[in-house]
Motif scaffolding. Structure first.
Motif, PDB file in Angstrom:
ATOM      1  N   ALA A   1      15.839  -5.474   6.743  1.00 35.82           N
ATOM      2  CA  ALA A   1      15.252  -6.136   5.508  1.00 35.82           C
ATOM      3  C   ALA A   1      14.118  -5.347   5.041  1.00 35.82           C
ATOM      4  O   ALA A   1      14.118  -5.246   3.872  1.00 35.82           O
ATOM      5  CB  ALA A   1      15.410  -7.326   5.892  1.00 35.82           C
ATOM      6  N   LEU A   2      13.531  -5.420   6.415  1.00 40.63           N
ATOM      7  CA  LEU A   2      11.899  -4.511   6.037  1.00 40.63           C
ATOM      8  C   LEU A   2      11.779  -3.152   5.446  1.00 40.63           C
ATOM      9  O   LEU A   2      11.521  -3.333   4.463  1.00 40.63           O
ATOM     10  CB  LEU A   2      10.913  -5.162   7.313  1.00 40.63           C
TER      11      LEU A   2
ATOM     12  N   GLU B   1       5.283  -9.511   8.933  1.00 38.90           N
ATOM     13  CA  GLU B   1       4.754 -10.172   7.892  1.00 38.90           C
ATOM     14  C   GLU B   1       3.871 -11.117   7.914  1.00 38.90           C
ATOM     15  O   GLU B   1       3.518 -11.955   9.155  1.00 38.90           O
ATOM     16  CB  GLU B   1       5.679 -10.333   6.370  1.00 38.90           C
ATOM     17  N   SER B   2       3.025 -11.650   6.096  1.00 33.21           N
ATOM     18  CA  SER B   2       2.154 -12.517   7.733  1.00 33.21           C
ATOM     19  C   SER B   2       2.715 -14.057   7.731  1.00 33.21           C
ATOM     20  O   SER B   2       3.695 -13.853   7.523  1.00 33.21           O
ATOM     21  CB  SER B   2       1.650 -12.976   6.061  1.00 33.21           C
TER      22      SER B   2
ATOM     23  N   ASP C   1       3.849 -10.028   0.437  1.00 31.47           N
ATOM     24  CA  ASP C   1       4.666  -9.716   1.819  1.00 31.47           C
ATOM     25  C   ASP C   1       6.043  -8.548   1.372  1.00 31.47           C
ATOM     26  O   ASP C   1       5.960  -9.229   0.463  1.00 31.47           O
ATOM     27  CB  ASP C   1       5.205 -10.402   2.996  1.00 31.47           C
TER      28      ASP C   1
ATOM     29  N   SER D   1      13.096  -2.801   2.160  1.00 31.00           N
ATOM     30  CA  SER D   1      12.071  -3.566   1.059  1.00 31.00           C
ATOM     31  C   SER D   1      10.790  -2.697   0.541  1.00 31.00           C
ATOM     32  O   SER D   1      10.315  -3.150  -0.956  1.00 31.00           O
ATOM     33  CB  SER D   1      11.553  -5.137   0.886  1.00 31.00           C
ATOM     34  N   ALA D   2      10.708  -1.889   1.357  1.00 35.64           N
ATOM     35  CA  ALA D   2       9.229  -1.132   1.268  1.00 35.64           C
ATOM     36  C   ALA D   2       9.803  -0.264  -0.178  1.00 35.64           C
ATOM     37  O   ALA D   2      10.795   0.083  -0.055  1.00 35.64           O
ATOM     38  CB  ALA D   2       9.277   0.043   2.964  1.00 35.64           C
TER      39      ALA D   2
ATOM     40  N   HIS E   1       1.045  -4.270   8.323  1.00 34.64           N
ATOM     41  CA  HIS E   1       1.890  -4.947   7.536  1.00 34.64           C
ATOM     42  C   HIS E   1       2.682  -3.840   6.905  1.00 34.64           C
ATOM     43  O   HIS E   1       4.155  -3.850   6.037  1.00 34.64           O
ATOM     44  CB  HIS E   1       1.883  -5.531   6.347  1.00 34.64           C
TER      45      HIS E   1
ATOM     46  N   THR F   1       8.130  -8.570   1.544  1.00 29.97           N
ATOM     47  CA  THR F   1       9.913  -8.849   1.606  1.00 29.97           C
ATOM     48  C   THR F   1      10.106  -9.629  -0.287  1.00 29.97           C
ATOM     49  O   THR F   1      11.244  -9.915  -0.687  1.00 29.97           O
ATOM     50  CB  THR F   1      10.656  -9.436   2.329  1.00 29.97           C
ATOM     51  N   VAL F   2       9.006 -10.310   0.091  1.00 31.91           N
ATOM     52  CA  VAL F   2       8.405 -11.367  -1.067  1.00 31.91           C
ATOM     53  C   VAL F   2       8.919 -10.186  -1.880  1.00 31.91           C
ATOM     54  O   VAL F   2       8.344 -10.457  -3.267  1.00 31.91           O
ATOM     55  CB  VAL F   2       7.777 -12.122  -0.604  1.00 31.91           C
ATOM     56  N   GLN F   3       7.419  -9.762  -2.242  1.00 33.96           N
ATOM     57  CA  GLN F   3       6.980  -8.414  -3.452  1.00 33.96           C
ATOM     58  C   GLN F   3       8.395  -7.741  -4.403  1.00 33.96           C
ATOM     59  O   GLN F   3       9.136  -7.672  -5.160  1.00 33.96           O
ATOM     60  CB  GLN F   3       6.786  -7.157  -2.274  1.00 33.96           C
ATOM     61  N   ALA F   4       9.407  -7.434  -3.199  1.00 35.57           N
ATOM     62  CA  ALA F   4      10.624  -6.837  -3.580  1.00 35.57           C
ATOM     63  C   ALA F   4      11.670  -8.338  -4.355  1.00 35.57           C
ATOM     64  O   ALA F   4      11.975  -7.698  -5.704  1.00 35.57           O
ATOM     65  CB  ALA F   4      11.976  -6.408  -2.446  1.00 35.57           C
TER      66      ALA F   4
END
Lengths: 594, 268
Positions: free
Chosen positions: B254-255, B50-51, A500, B258-259, B214, A502-505
């Motif tokens: 947050a999403l 997200e997943s 995902d 992070s992109a 996503h 957020t995890v990727q970051a």
């Protein structure tokens, strides 16, 4: 229009099933022997053979090559050759019919149980389990005893005891196919459940049924012979390979030929069918056909016309020069990557970017000779680590470098981590392969490494199995394993694609920090320009197996030189751009035919 | 009859939770915890998350592949239960689904012609002549060559296969399409082409989309409104431009943060 060219791709040149079968010498031999036996058995009525059932006591137990009896006579003076051919016919008919019956009913049970699941599945499979609870041949004997001896009853018995074999096999395949998306898609297209089962699932299961049949026919013939040998199958005077063997065993020492000849026939028949069956399985199983299950060589085959220099002066951590790798399809070598050259300094991150099929992963795997061979072949170029050419090194030296100096991080750690070992053990194992330190020491190092890659409570998490961790944590374990032996170079192949955002970051941040702290050289393979922009100092753009553009990330992104790079960058939607994105890219694809 | 193509109220979906043979209660997973959403006619509603956020569960319930634990839904003015009682064909005529992995959603042993034939025969009830002409129209609508019909799925690239999957969804002549990560498996240039195709089809055929992804930027580029899902709940729903310009919920922020972006220096 690159990927979407108006004509569909030309069908790949593949050898036909027949050619593949013939290329397998054992299978071809099996086919010819089996074919010969079948022709002989079918022609039995037309051949000039004496009646197999006429007894001739004065001429009993004649040896082979006797006058008028090529293979001699048995204890009642019957011609063995004639009985052998007629007997083969009976054995073949019984064996093949039993296989067909077992296949039809077994597959039906397997298909329904696998598709319906739930209670139906339980009931059907418990019934199958019941059949399996009895010893195989004992069950067959019990069935024949209940029905009464006779060929037809032996056939039923053999078919019934083989149903579980088919049912369980087919159920397993059906369960996996049932969960495929095209089954859901067929439901949404309005198909009923029976229609889906027989028109969507069955065609995909059919190869498995054929494979299972081809590998069981021989076994069934053997069982028919077994039952006949015990006197439960063919009844006198009908000849059958098993009953011939059984009747002749009394004279095993006085006239061995009477039992040896049918014995050899059973051996040849079953052997030829098994060889043919294996061949058919190899041809029909696409994974076997692609060579995926062949055991690859430890190092990719290297076949370079010119050998590059063994060492180069003041080289950075990794230098790749004119590397070309291809795949051998039997006739020629189809190039996958051509003429790849790049340099990677200590502490630097190079992004290798391209679309699917551009050769990114082949490039990454070629560096350490990890492309599966066959079919992979490295055809040209050199890879220098600290100035020393590594592809020319002896096999064990190259293998020793893997993990020690150069480590890989792969896309999905769920597939690269072993599901049955605790993650701590797996990291410790990576250490022990290269260093002979004690288990406890290695375990302690593993926990330290897990802390380094930011796993909280590492001491207890080391005892977790891969499936107990989240995708992000698993990738951290993958990175910890890569770090286990303090490598200089890490090659990360799409390390965040399965994660995902957020995890990727967080993972990208971890890679970035590790690179800083440890002075690692990082080769990051990705299809995502956003990832490149975030972590890479330099970027190389790959297209169709070649690097088309290479340079500093910010320069390439801001001012791409190659048309392909321009297009790729233009096609990345930017956050905040909204529907203007589609208006912006529309001109790119207009006028190109679509 | 409202002007909403889809109305979802308080949708709950819980997996597991049954009692095992010995009376132990199995763990429950709440895939959807009271989701309420509307998709207006002719609108594209984007859903990001997200997943594990429950996006796909929502989609599969909408098209009738799974049943909700509780809640009500109206699809094209008809209650979900009514459609479910009428069987899969009733669903197929009303709402269609485009899968994430286009190659996996096409049966490898059937030609594209056979695959497109099924909805035309079973859902629309056309005769052979009409089916043949519709198949040509469909292939043309998704910008594929005519000889596509005789080919097998493995002969196509991911982008081409997704076009074919879209053609199959269109064949049912449903006015609502649920697109579950339709471009996630595709390369960026192909992704852009498929997005353009989806946009033009929506405008030509007056379709309503529920677009699940996503990828924030992709959702933003095609959606009128966007819903953000997190752990089975819709945490924020707003017009696309407003949502990305001024996110209200912490998770949305947050999403967005992070992109990955292209302009690291902020001056691209």
């Amino acid at each position: 229009m690159t990927d979407m060219a108006l004509s569909a791709p030309a069908p790949r040149k593949r050898r036909s099933n027949w050619q593949l079968l013939m290329a397998n010498r054992l299978a071809a031999a099996g086919l010819f022997i089996f074919g010969f036996i079948v022709v002989l058995a079918v022609l039995a009525p037309a051949l000039p053979l004496p009646n197999p059932d006429i007894t001739d006591q004065p001429n009993r137990l004649l040896p082979p090559f006797a006058d008028g009896h090529l293979l001699g006579t048995d204890h009642l003076g019957r011609d063995i050759l004639s009985r052998l051919i007629w007997g083969t016919q009976v054995s073949l008919i019984v064996g093949v019919s039993a296989t067909a019956l077992a296949a039809i009913f077994g597959s039906l049970i397997g298909l329904v149980a696998g598709y319906a699941r739930g209670a139906t599945d339980s009931v059907l499979m418990r019934f199958v389990d019941m059949l399996m609870a009895f010893p195989y041949i004992l069950l067959a004997i019990a069935i024949v005893a209940a029905l009464g001896p006779g060929l037809l009853n032996a056939l039923y018995a053999i078919a019934i005891v083989n149903i579980p074999f088919f049912a369980r096999n087919i159920r397993g395949v059906t369960v996996s196919i049932r969960n495929r998306e095209f089954v859901d898609a067929a439901r949404l297209s309005g198909k009923s459940h029976p229609a889906i089962l027989f028109t969507e699932v069955l065609p995909n299961v059919l190869p498995v049924i054929v494979i299972t049949m081809s590998t069981t026919v021989g076994w069934m013939i053997l069982e028919t012979a077994g039952l006949s040998f015990l006197g439960l199958g063919a009844q006198p005077p009908t000849s059958d390979l098993g009953s011939m063997l059984g009747q002749a065993r009394a004279q095993l020492f006085t006239a061995p030929h009477a039992s040896i000849i049918p014995g050899i026939m059973i051996f040849v028949l079953v052997m030829s069918i098994n060889l043919l069956g294996d061949g058919i399985r190899d041809v029909l199983d696409p994974r076997l056909r692609s060579g995926a299950l062949d055991r690859p060589m430890p190092v990719t085959k290297i076949d370079r016309k010119t050998k590059p220099a063994n060492e180069i002066e003041d080289a950075p951590a990794l230098v790749v020069e004119n590397l070309s790798t291809g795949f051998d399809d039997g006739r020629s070598i189809a190039p996958a990557v051509r003429d790849i050259s790049f340099r990677l300094r200590k502490g630097e991150c190079l992004g290798l970017i391209g679309e699917s099929g551009s050769g990114k992963s082949v490039t990454a795997l070629s560096l350490m000779g990890l492309v599966a061979s066959p079919p992979g072949v490295i055809t040209a170029g050199g890879v220098y680590i600290e100035g020393r050419e590594v592809l020319g090194l002896p096999e064990h030296a190259l293998i020793a470098l893997r993990g020690a100096r150069v480590a890989y991080v792969f896309q999905d750690p769920l597939t690269t981590l072993h599901p049955l070992f605790r993650v701590g053990e797996q990291i410790a194992e990576a250490i022990l392969v290269h260093e002979s330190v004690g288990r406890t020491h290695a375990n302690r190092r593993a926990v330290e490494l897990m802390e380094t890659v930011g796993i909280r409570d590492a001491g207890s998490r080391a005892n977790a199995y891969p499936h107990e961790l989240s995708g992000g944590q698993r990738q951290r374990i993958g990175i910890a394993m890569a770090l286990a032996n303090d490598p200089d170079i890490i090659i990360a192949d799409e390390p965040t694609t399965a994660l995902d955002v957020t995890v990727q970051a967080k993972i990208l941040e971890l890679l970035h920090d590790l690179r800083r702290q440890r002075g690692l050289a990082l080769l990051l393979i990705t299809h995502d320009f956003g990832v490149v922009a975030q972590v890479c100092d330099r970027v190389a753009v790959m297209k169709d197996g070649e690097i088309v553009e290479q340079g500093e990330t910010s320069k390439v992104l801001r001012n791409p030189q190659h048309d392909y790079t321009k297009r790729l960058i233009a096609c990345v939607p930017e956050l905040g751009e909204g529907q203007a994105f589609l208006d912006r890219v529309r001109p790119l694809f207009e006028g190109a035919g679509a | 009859m409202t002007d909403n193509a889809v109305e979802i109220r308080d949708l709950v979906k819980t997996y597991g939770g049954g009692r095992s043979l010995f009376g132990r209660k199995a763990g429950e997973i709440h895939a959807a915890k009271g989701i309420s959403l509307d998709v207006k006619r002719g609108e594209t509603l984007g859903i990001v998350g997200e997943s594990g956020s429950g996006k796909s569960t929502l989609a599969r319930i909408l098209v009738g592949l799974e049943a909700p634990t509780s809640g009500t839904m109206q699809i094209d003015g008809k209650p979900w239960e009514e459609l479910a009682a009428a069987g899969s064909r009733a669903f197929g005529r009303t709402i269609q689904y485009v899968f994430q992995d286009p190659v996996a959603s096409l049966n490898p042993r059937k030609t594209i012609g056979d695959i497109l034939d099924v909805p035309l025969r079973l859902l629309c009830g056309y005769d052979a002549g009409k089916r043949a002409s519709r198949k040509k129209e469909l292939v043309d609508a998704v910008q594929m060559p005519l000889d596509t019909l005789e080919r097998f799925p493995h002969e196509f690239s991911g982008g081409q296969a997704q076009r074919i999957a879209i053609a199959r969804a269109l064949a049912a002549e449903a006015r609502i399409l649920v697109l579950d990560e339709p471009v996630s498996a595709l390369d960026v240039s192909v992704q852009a082409q498929v997005l353009l195709l989806l946009q033009s089809l929506r405008d030509e055929l007056d379709l309503s989309y529920l677009f699940i992804s996503h990828d924030l930027a992709v959702v933003e580029s095609i959606s009128d409104r966007v819903a953000v899902m997190y752990l089975g709940e819709v945490v924020e729903l707003n017009h696309a431009a407003k949502l990305f310009a001024a996110p209200q919920h912490d998770y949305t922020r947050a999403l967005i943060a992070s992109a990955p972006r292209l302009d690291t220096s902020g001056m691209a």
